[in-house]
Design a protein around this motif. Structure first.
Motif, PDB file in Angstrom:
ATOM      1  N   ASN A  49       2.868  13.000 -24.250  1.00  0.00           N
ATOM      2  CA  ASN A  49       4.272  12.598 -24.252  1.00  0.00           C
ATOM      3  C   ASN A  49       5.170  13.834 -24.139  1.00  0.00           C
ATOM      4  O   ASN A  49       6.112  13.988 -24.906  1.00  0.00           O
ATOM      5  CB  ASN A  49       4.584  11.828 -25.551  1.00  0.00           C
ATOM      6  CG  ASN A  49       6.006  11.331 -25.604  1.00  0.00           C
ATOM      7  OD1 ASN A  49       6.600  11.021 -24.584  1.00  0.00           O
ATOM      8  ND2 ASN A  49       6.566  11.277 -26.793  1.00  0.00           N
ATOM      9  N   TYR A  50       4.864  14.728 -23.212  1.00  0.00           N
ATOM     10  CA  TYR A  50       5.700  15.908 -23.095  1.00  0.00           C
ATOM     11  C   TYR A  50       5.901  16.301 -21.634  1.00  0.00           C
ATOM     12  O   TYR A  50       5.121  15.958 -20.768  1.00  0.00           O
ATOM     13  CB  TYR A  50       5.125  17.091 -23.880  1.00  0.00           C
ATOM     14  CG  TYR A  50       3.825  17.631 -23.339  1.00  0.00           C
ATOM     15  CD1 TYR A  50       3.821  18.676 -22.426  1.00  0.00           C
ATOM     16  CD2 TYR A  50       2.611  17.105 -23.740  1.00  0.00           C
ATOM     17  CE1 TYR A  50       2.634  19.181 -21.928  1.00  0.00           C
ATOM     18  CE2 TYR A  50       1.422  17.595 -23.248  1.00  0.00           C
ATOM     19  CZ  TYR A  50       1.444  18.644 -22.346  1.00  0.00           C
ATOM     20  OH  TYR A  50       0.272  19.130 -21.847  1.00  0.00           O
ATOM     21  N   ARG A  51       6.979  17.011 -21.414  1.00  0.00           N
ATOM     22  CA  ARG A  51       7.313  17.544 -20.098  1.00  0.00           C
ATOM     23  C   ARG A  51       7.454  19.057 -20.270  1.00  0.00           C
ATOM     24  O   ARG A  51       8.176  19.520 -21.142  1.00  0.00           O
ATOM     25  CB  ARG A  51       8.629  16.944 -19.607  1.00  0.00           C
ATOM     26  CG  ARG A  51       9.066  17.425 -18.248  1.00  0.00           C
ATOM     27  CD  ARG A  51      10.388  16.810 -17.804  1.00  0.00           C
ATOM     28  NE  ARG A  51      10.335  15.348 -17.871  1.00  0.00           N
ATOM     29  CZ  ARG A  51      11.156  14.616 -18.633  1.00  0.00           C
ATOM     30  NH1 ARG A  51      12.061  15.185 -19.381  1.00  0.00           N
ATOM     31  NH2 ARG A  51      11.061  13.299 -18.646  1.00  0.00           N
ATOM     32  N   GLU A  78       8.675  22.587 -18.881  1.00  0.00           N
ATOM     33  CA  GLU A  78       9.626  23.190 -17.950  1.00  0.00           C
ATOM     34  C   GLU A  78       9.448  24.706 -18.008  1.00  0.00           C
ATOM     35  O   GLU A  78       9.583  25.302 -19.082  1.00  0.00           O
ATOM     36  CB  GLU A  78      11.058  22.811 -18.341  1.00  0.00           C
ATOM     37  CG  GLU A  78      12.110  23.345 -17.415  1.00  0.00           C
ATOM     38  CD  GLU A  78      13.517  22.950 -17.847  1.00  0.00           C
ATOM     39  OE1 GLU A  78      14.467  23.595 -17.390  1.00  0.00           O
ATOM     40  OE2 GLU A  78      13.660  22.019 -18.645  1.00  0.00           O
ATOM     41  N   GLU A 118       9.579  19.474 -23.762  1.00  0.00           N
ATOM     42  CA  GLU A 118      10.458  18.376 -24.179  1.00  0.00           C
ATOM     43  C   GLU A 118       9.667  17.081 -24.224  1.00  0.00           C
ATOM     44  O   GLU A 118       8.817  16.833 -23.367  1.00  0.00           O
ATOM     45  CB  GLU A 118      11.612  18.207 -23.186  1.00  0.00           C
ATOM     46  CG  GLU A 118      12.579  19.342 -23.160  1.00  0.00           C
ATOM     47  CD  GLU A 118      13.704  19.081 -22.170  1.00  0.00           C
ATOM     48  OE1 GLU A 118      13.484  18.356 -21.181  1.00  0.00           O
ATOM     49  OE2 GLU A 118      14.789  19.611 -22.397  1.00  0.00           O
ATOM     50  N   PRO A 119       9.961  16.214 -25.201  1.00  0.00           N
ATOM     51  CA  PRO A 119       9.278  14.913 -25.229  1.00  0.00           C
ATOM     52  C   PRO A 119       9.836  13.993 -24.149  1.00  0.00           C
ATOM     53  O   PRO A 119      11.028  14.029 -23.842  1.00  0.00           O
ATOM     54  CB  PRO A 119       9.586  14.381 -26.625  1.00  0.00           C
ATOM     55  CG  PRO A 119      10.839  15.077 -27.030  1.00  0.00           C
ATOM     56  CD  PRO A 119      10.814  16.416 -26.370  1.00  0.00           C
ATOM     57  N   ILE A 120       8.988  13.179 -23.572  1.00  0.00           N
ATOM     58  CA  ILE A 120       9.430  12.190 -22.590  1.00  0.00           C
ATOM     59  C   ILE A 120      10.108  11.035 -23.308  1.00  0.00           C
ATOM     60  O   ILE A 120      11.208  10.632 -22.953  1.00  0.00           O
ATOM     61  CB  ILE A 120       8.235  11.697 -21.747  1.00  0.00           C
ATOM     62  CG1 ILE A 120       7.662  12.863 -20.938  1.00  0.00           C
ATOM     63  CG2 ILE A 120       8.640  10.552 -20.834  1.00  0.00           C
ATOM     64  CD1 ILE A 120       6.346  12.569 -20.263  1.00  0.00           C
ATOM     65  N   ASP A 121       9.443  10.518 -24.350  1.00  0.00           N
ATOM     66  CA  ASP A 121       9.998   9.426 -25.158  1.00  0.00           C
ATOM     67  C   ASP A 121      10.263   9.958 -26.565  1.00  0.00           C
ATOM     68  O   ASP A 121       9.340  10.201 -27.331  1.00  0.00           O
ATOM     69  CB  ASP A 121       9.005   8.257 -25.213  1.00  0.00           C
ATOM     70  CG  ASP A 121       9.526   7.081 -26.014  1.00  0.00           C
ATOM     71  OD1 ASP A 121      10.737   7.049 -26.332  1.00  0.00           O
ATOM     72  OD2 ASP A 121       8.720   6.183 -26.319  1.00  0.00           O
ATOM     73  N   LYS A 122      11.536  10.159 -26.907  1.00  0.00           N
ATOM     74  CA  LYS A 122      11.891  10.724 -28.215  1.00  0.00           C
ATOM     75  C   LYS A 122      11.726   9.725 -29.355  1.00  0.00           C
ATOM     76  O   LYS A 122      11.755  10.098 -30.516  1.00  0.00           O
ATOM     77  CB  LYS A 122      13.328  11.233 -28.195  1.00  0.00           C
ATOM     78  CG  LYS A 122      13.510  12.420 -27.292  1.00  0.00           C
ATOM     79  CD  LYS A 122      14.904  12.963 -27.349  1.00  0.00           C
ATOM     80  CE  LYS A 122      15.020  14.160 -26.422  1.00  0.00           C
ATOM     81  NZ  LYS A 122      16.340  14.761 -26.459  1.00  0.00           N
TER      82      LYS A 122
END
Length: 79
Positions: free
Chosen positions: A52-54, A56, A66-70
């Protein structure tokens, strides 16, 4: 060569109240045991970053995760 003796004392974990044998300096750095790590994440409402992360890539060799779904919260896995 000089012998250095590390004295481990019995301390109590601040979260789960279990006994741990660490030095006083190690206890000051981390007053929690390793057994309750997932319990602490779950009780604090941490965002689950497993799948669940992106990622960058920033300039100067830095990166940002960053989390995709917070709203996805950490839940302890069953063993």
């Amino acid at each position: 060569m000089r012998q250095i003796k590390v004295v481990a004392k019995k301390h109590i974990c601040k979260f789960c109240k279990s006994e741990m044998n660490v030095s006083g300096r190690a206890y000051l750095a981390n007053p929690f045991c390793n057994k309750c790590y997932e319990d602490r994440l779950e009780s604090s409402g941490a965002i689950d970053l497993r799948d669940n992360y992106r990622l960058e890539i920033l300039n100067d060799s830095y990166s940002k995760i960053e989390p995709i779904d917070k709203n996805k919260k950490f839940v302890k896995t069953k063993k």
